[in-house]
Scaffold this motif. Structure first.
Motif, PDB file in Angstrom:
ATOM      1  N   ASP A 243       0.837  -1.213   0.000  1.00  0.00           N
ATOM      2  CA  ASP A 243       0.000   0.000   0.000  1.00  0.00           C
ATOM      3  C   ASP A 243       0.868   1.257   0.000  1.00  0.00           C
ATOM      4  O   ASP A 243       0.584   2.227  -0.711  1.00  0.00           O
ATOM      5  N   ASP A 247       0.760   3.982  -3.024  1.00  0.00           N
ATOM      6  CA  ASP A 247       0.309   5.361  -2.749  1.00  0.00           C
ATOM      7  C   ASP A 247       1.407   6.399  -2.980  1.00  0.00           C
ATOM      8  O   ASP A 247       1.108   7.588  -3.090  1.00  0.00           O
ATOM      9  N   ARG A 265      -7.844  -3.299  -5.622  1.00  0.00           N
ATOM     10  CA  ARG A 265      -7.388  -2.387  -4.559  1.00  0.00           C
ATOM     11  C   ARG A 265      -6.261  -1.478  -5.079  1.00  0.00           C
ATOM     12  O   ARG A 265      -6.263  -0.266  -4.889  1.00  0.00           O
ATOM     13  N   GLU A 268      -7.575   1.085  -7.671  1.00  0.00           N
ATOM     14  CA  GLU A 268      -8.296   2.196  -7.035  1.00  0.00           C
ATOM     15  C   GLU A 268      -7.330   3.145  -6.328  1.00  0.00           C
ATOM     16  O   GLU A 268      -7.416   4.365  -6.474  1.00  0.00           O
ATOM     17  N   ARG A 269      -6.395   2.570  -5.574  1.00  0.00           N
ATOM     18  CA  ARG A 269      -5.472   3.424  -4.798  1.00  0.00           C
ATOM     19  C   ARG A 269      -4.566   4.223  -5.719  1.00  0.00           C
ATOM     20  O   ARG A 269      -4.229   5.366  -5.453  1.00  0.00           O
ATOM     21  N   ALA A 271      -5.202   5.420  -8.485  1.00  0.00           N
ATOM     22  CA  ALA A 271      -5.912   6.513  -9.177  1.00  0.00           C
ATOM     23  C   ALA A 271      -5.857   7.812  -8.373  1.00  0.00           C
ATOM     24  O   ALA A 271      -6.023   8.893  -8.933  1.00  0.00           O
ATOM     25  N   LYS A 272      -5.623   7.706  -7.081  1.00  0.00           N
ATOM     26  CA  LYS A 272      -5.629   8.916  -6.242  1.00  0.00           C
ATOM     27  C   LYS A 272      -4.305   9.664  -6.404  1.00  0.00           C
ATOM     28  O   LYS A 272      -3.237   9.079  -6.332  1.00  0.00           O
ATOM     29  N   VAL A 273      -4.426  10.970  -6.619  1.00  0.00           N
ATOM     30  CA  VAL A 273      -3.216  11.799  -6.756  1.00  0.00           C
ATOM     31  C   VAL A 273      -2.846  12.349  -5.376  1.00  0.00           C
ATOM     32  O   VAL A 273      -3.661  12.987  -4.724  1.00  0.00           O
ATOM     33  N   HIS A 274      -1.632  12.042  -4.943  1.00  0.00           N
ATOM     34  CA  HIS A 274      -1.184  12.438  -3.602  1.00  0.00           C
ATOM     35  C   HIS A 274      -0.387  13.747  -3.657  1.00  0.00           C
ATOM     36  O   HIS A 274       0.177  14.083  -4.713  1.00  0.00           O
ATOM     37  N   GLN A 277       2.623  14.748  -6.105  1.00  0.00           N
ATOM     38  CA  GLN A 277       2.606  13.854  -7.280  1.00  0.00           C
ATOM     39  C   GLN A 277       2.260  14.667  -8.525  1.00  0.00           C
ATOM     40  O   GLN A 277       1.261  15.382  -8.529  1.00  0.00           O
ATOM     41  N   LEU A 280      -0.174  11.010 -13.481  1.00  0.00           N
ATOM     42  CA  LEU A 280      -1.189   9.991 -13.220  1.00  0.00           C
ATOM     43  C   LEU A 280      -0.465   8.652 -13.315  1.00  0.00           C
ATOM     44  O   LEU A 280       0.200   8.373 -14.314  1.00  0.00           O
ATOM     45  N   LYS A 281      -0.585   7.841 -12.284  1.00  0.00           N
ATOM     46  CA  LYS A 281       0.165   6.572 -12.288  1.00  0.00           C
ATOM     47  C   LYS A 281      -0.419   5.614 -13.316  1.00  0.00           C
ATOM     48  O   LYS A 281      -1.634   5.591 -13.540  1.00  0.00           O
TER      49      LYS A 281
END
Ligand SMILES: NC(=O)c1ccc[n+]([C@@H]2O[C@H](COP(=O)([O-])OP(=O)(O)OC[C@H]3O[C@@H](n4cnc5c(N)ncnc54)[C@H](O)[C@@H]3O)[C@@H](O)[C@H]2O)c1
Ligand SMILES: N[C@@H](CCC=O)C(=O)O
Length: 515
Positions: A243, A247, A265, A268-269, A271-274, A277, A280-281
């Motif tokens: 994880d 992330d 999982r 989905e994870r 897709a979130k931009v931290h 960052q 886009l991963k």
């Protein structure tokens, strides 16, 4: 000049010299069991107090090795190292990167049986399955090395007078490679070298059941000349280290092979931009399967039965491509079912270190318990024809199991069991068989056994799987010949061992110059 690609031949164990060489390799590996293995970060060996204990699934008491376990702090150190190494590795010539793969392939080829012996011990693979896994690892290196040489100058595009246009590929950045235990060499090596040869740096998190063979491969790449920091070996808990890295804002892409649930999982994870960052991963995900073989009424029924048995029970059914659904047109249902039961009863189940063993154990206690639960469900949903028994007193052994007369919507026809269990369903006709075959959220492999050309052509277009085979089983894709990957919940259809696989690890750039 690089020779044209040919897949690595499988070993003929009826040749006495090969048999003896394999036995010698098993002896060598046995003499090396139980050692400790460190993480590798920036070429440095890092030992941790907490360790992953890798055991022989055929003999729980036998420890294969104890492997250091990465924490978030160590994962962070590895990320910084990989990020730093990317600056130079991304500018290393594609030829030099490909050469490392060719050298590594040569090293593994020389130590082929030794690697296969580790697979026998650590993954419970019988000789033939272990040999195929090692051959596939070699194939990935040879094939991706050549593919990189083809892609290194990009693809020609048009230019107008006074203009020169170039279109080429550049690396992405740091990739997190997360691999499964069921092809602990081939898939781990394939996903790693595809990421490396394209100029990316890698954090490799192998499956916790099979970390030793991955460590051995890291050593091979070092010997082949891979610079420190380009590949970092960080086994650890999926939930903790996995994880954290998925992330991480510096993770550029994730190459995951494993189950549907973990794949979702990660997808989905990722897709979130931290914070921090700036991209886009990208996610390459190869997930599970619920694969079926259709048998038509006009078909070679002996071939059908042999194909079902080999595809259902090879490596104890622990392949994403395994045949867990046999869909038989009613005219030939009883004949095929009876022959499959007969062949299944003849299978030799036992210690994978014995040459005569066809099927060894399943991977661990968790897998054993889950499969035995599905067998209990199967007893409610179908007619148990053979198998159904397990014994986990020494290793995790389950008899190859056949259920008949199962409803296409039953759980054992819909859910991935990942063990030696095949369910039979009766179809009214070929169209009905296709309907049953497509009645799944997965779409990885499938096969049709038929002599009816019109039906084969119909299946070509209407059987919705990434890898469709005619008149053979549904396992055993070969790198460069059968690019491998599936539809729907089987993943992103990122065809491993195919001509467009490497492109997924790069980004395309256009440069246009006016004169
Ligand atoms: N489509 C394919 O090409 C392909 C090939 C081989 C296996 N598989 C599938 O893999 C599955 C069996 O392998 P498995 O049991 O190792 O799968 P798994 O999903 O349990 O584990 C795969 C990897 O993911 C890691 N992981 C677990 N949780 C994580 C998290 N939260 N974040 C990041 N990583 C995490 C694991 O440690 C392991 O390294 C089956 O479903 C099979 O069908 C698919
Ligand atoms: N590529 C392998 C399956 C990999 C997943 O387990 C096959 O074609 O049988």
């Amino acid at each position: 000049m690089v020779q044209p690609y040919r897949h690595e031949p499988l070993t003929d164990f009826t040749v006495e010299a090969n048999r003896e060489a394999f036995l010698a390799a098993l002896k060598k590996v046995e003499s090396e069991l139980g050692r400790d293995y460190p993480l590798v970060i920036g070429g440095e060996r890092v030992m941790t107090e907490d360790k992953i204990t890798s055991i022989n699934p055929a003999n729980k008491a036998e420890v294969i090795g104890r492997v250091a376990k990465a924490t978030k702090e160590l994962a962070e150190r590895a990320m910084k190292t990989a990020d730093e190494a990317f600056r130079t590795w991304s500018r290393t010539s594609p030829e030099a990167r490909a050469d490392i793969l060719f050298r590594a392939a040569a090293i593994v080829r020389r130590r082929k049986h030794e690697f296969s012996a580790w697979l026998v011990k650590e993954a419970g693979k019988p000789w033939r399955e272990a040999d195929a896994d090692t051959a596939e690892a070699i194939d990935f290196m040879e094939y991706y090395g050549r593919q990189m040489l083809k892609l290194k100058d990009g693809i020609p595009v048009e230019s107008r007078p006074g203009e020169t246009n170039r279109f080429f590929y550049i690396p992405l950045g740091v990739g997190v490679v997360i691999s499964p235990w069921n092809f602990p060499f081939a898939i781990m090596a394939g996903t790693t070298v595809a990421s490396l040869v394209t100029g990316n740096t890698v954090l490799l998190k192998p499956a916790s059941a099979t970390p030793v063979v991955a460590y051995k491969f890291v050593e091979v790449l070092e010997e082949a000349g891979l610079p420190a920091g380009v590949l970092n070996y960080i086994p650890g808990s999926g939930a903790e280290v996995g994880d954290y890295l998925v992330d991480h804002p510096r993770t550029r892409f994730i190459s995951f092979t494993g189950s549907r649930d973990v794949g979702i999982r990660i997808y989905e994870r990722a897709a979130k931009v931290h914070p921090g960052q700036i991209w886009l991963k990208r996610v390459i995900a190869e997930m599970g399967g619920k694969d079926g073989i259709i048998v038509d009424k006009e078909a070679d029924l002996e071939l059908a039965a042999q194909s079902i048995v080999a595809s259902a029970f090879g490596y104890s059914g622990q392949k994403c491509s395994a045949c867990s659904r046999a869909i038989i047109v009613e005219d030939v249902y009883d004949q095929v079912l009876n022959r499959v039961v007969e062949l299944t009863k003849q299978l030799n189940v036992g210690d994978p270190a014995e040459q005569a063993t066809f099927m060894g154990p399943v991977i661990d206690q968790g897998a054993y318990n889950k499969i035995m639960e599905y067998i209990e469900i199967g007893k409610q949903e179908g007619r148990l024809m053979t198998g159904g028994e397990g014994d986990d007193s020494k290793g995790f052994f389950i008899q190859p199991t056949v259920f008949a007369d199962v409803d296409p919507n039953a759980r054992i026809m819909q859910e991935e069991i990942f063990g030696p269990v095949v369910a039979f369903a009766k179809a009214r006709d070929f169209d009905h068989a296709l309907e049953i075959a497509n009645n799944t959220e997965y779409g990885l492999t499938g096969a049709v056994i038929s002599r009816n050309r019109a039906n084969l052509e119909k299946a070509r277009h209407e059987f919705h799987v990434g890898n469709l085979y005619f008149n053979r089983g549904c396992t055993g894709a070969i790198v460069g010949y059968h690019p491998f990957g599936g539809f729907n919940m089987s993943g992103t259809d990122s065809k491993a061992g195919g001509p467009d696989y490497l492109i997924l690890h790069m980004q395309a750039k256009t440069v246009s110059e006016m004169f």
